[in-house]
Design an enzyme around this catalytic site. Structure first.
Site, PDB file in Angstrom:
ATOM      1  CG  HIS A  94      -1.623  -1.052   1.582  1.00 50.39           C
ATOM      2  ND1 HIS A  94      -2.556  -1.598   0.548  1.00 50.39           N
ATOM      3  CD2 HIS A  94      -2.127  -1.856   2.745  1.00 50.39           C
ATOM      4  CE1 HIS A  94      -2.816  -2.185   0.823  1.00 50.39           C
ATOM      5  NE2 HIS A  94      -2.980  -2.685   2.456  1.00 50.39           N
ATOM      6  CD  GLU A 146      -3.883   2.480  -3.374  1.00 50.45           C
ATOM      7  OE1 GLU A 146      -4.089   1.316  -3.270  1.00 50.45           O
ATOM      8  OE2 GLU A 146      -4.507   3.558  -4.285  1.00 50.45           O
ATOM      9  CB  SER A 238      -8.837  -7.796   1.798  1.00 47.03           C
ATOM     10  OG  SER A 238      -8.907  -7.273   0.546  1.00 47.03           O
ATOM     11  CB  SER A 282      -5.200  -9.911   0.596  1.00 49.50           C
ATOM     12  OG  SER A 282      -5.549  -9.473   0.741  1.00 49.50           O
TER      13      SER A 282
END
Ligand code: SF4
Length: 303
Positions: A94, A146, A238, A282
């Site tokens: 990120h 991010e 996530s 992920s």
């Protein structure tokens, strides 16, 4: 690095149907994206090279099971750079906040940067717009690391919006630049850009959405439309998995987000003939395989 860390993309190279009590359609894009696989490989190599005092700043990826595997290899997780006394720090895919980068340098830690090159591209364009005098708007989740990392390099107010309604409340601007968090959906990005176009004299837009994310979302929707139950696998923390599940739910109300095979409930599959399976960027391939196996071997109740 053991094989189970390898990309799920390779393992799921084409959509597959399993003949069993239910037909299972697995998205070919399910599992690790390029950036996550790269970060896992970097961490695996670092664990061999620097087995002592090796840390990631925050969990390397948004998947608790993969992070647990890394911990077994000696990669420790620290949430703050202040808590890393010495040794090596890996910056995750990120990206890293400016202040943490500065502190790591001050502390003379060995830095391994696993920031995804596509995230770096979004950071680059955000800086470019800022340097050229544009007010900056990021389409994304303001609390996602991010987005926070991108903001940290801009010495000016940066607005972040997740939907067109929020964008309506901003501006007007003279010069506005827009970038997106890499895992945003393109349709939402377009809606927000359209709103902003009416509220500024000059608009510069960089589409920084990751192609892998767009493809994964498109494929998931296609599958969700054709099956009568959809399973989305990935960490509850996530963002891209959550988004994937919510997109699938729009086409297939029987969509379930799970983290591991054990969470799969036989009742969900009752009377279902065709089950779709996808996974966030992920999600390791071994978890996808475990879920697929469990679906194939579950006793599916009639109701
Ligand atoms: S989803 Fe795209 S931008 Fe994000 S880590 Fe993966 S490849 Fe990189």
């Amino acid at each position: 690095m053991p094989n189970r860390c390898n990309s799920g993309v390779q393992a799921q190279s084409r959509s597959r149907f399993f003949e069993g009590k239910v037909r299972l359609v697995i998205a070919k894009s399910a599992g690790f994206c390029f950036g996550v696989k790269r970060a896992m490989d970097i961490a695996g190599e670092a664990a061999q090279k620097y087995p002592k005092d090796l840390y990631t700043l925050g969990p390397l990826i948004h998947n608790p099971q993969a992070v647990e595997l890394l911990m077994k290899l000696g990669v420790k997780v620290k949430d703050r750079i202040e808590h890393i006394p010495r040794g090596t720090v890996i910056f995750r895919s990120h990206g890293v906040f400016l202040k943490d980068l500065m502190k790591a340098r001050e502390k003379r830690l060995r830095i391994i940067d696993a920031t995804c090159p596509i995230v770096k591209r979004a950071q680059f364009y955000a800086n470019y717009l800022h340097r050229h005098g544009y007010d900056l708007l990021i389409v994304g989740d303001s609390e996602h690391p991010e987005v926070e990392a991108i903001r940290s390099y801009i010495q000016k107010r940066v607005d972040v919006v997740e939907d067109a309604e929020a964008a309506q409340k901003l501006g007007p601007w003279t010069k506005l630049g827009i970038v997106a968090q890499t895992t945003q959906t393109f349709s939402r990005f377009k809606e927000i850009v359209a709103v902003c176009l009416e509220r500024t004299k000059e608009l510069r837009v960089f589409n920084t959405i990751c192609h892998a994310t767009t493809l994964r979302q498109m494929e998931a929707v296609e599958i969700a439309k054709k099956v009568d139950c959809m399973i989305v696998i990935g960490g509850y923390n996530s963002g891209n998995t959550q988004r994937l599940a919510s997109i699938c739910r729009e086409s297939q109300p029987h969509t379930y987000h799970i983290e591991t095979a054990q969470e799969l409930h036989p009742r969900w599959l009752a009377r279902r003939e065709k089950v779709g399976l996808t996974a966030g960027a992920s999600t390791p391939s071994w978890i996808i395989k475990e879920v697929a196996l469990r679906i194939r071997h579950l006793k599916h109740p009639r109701s």
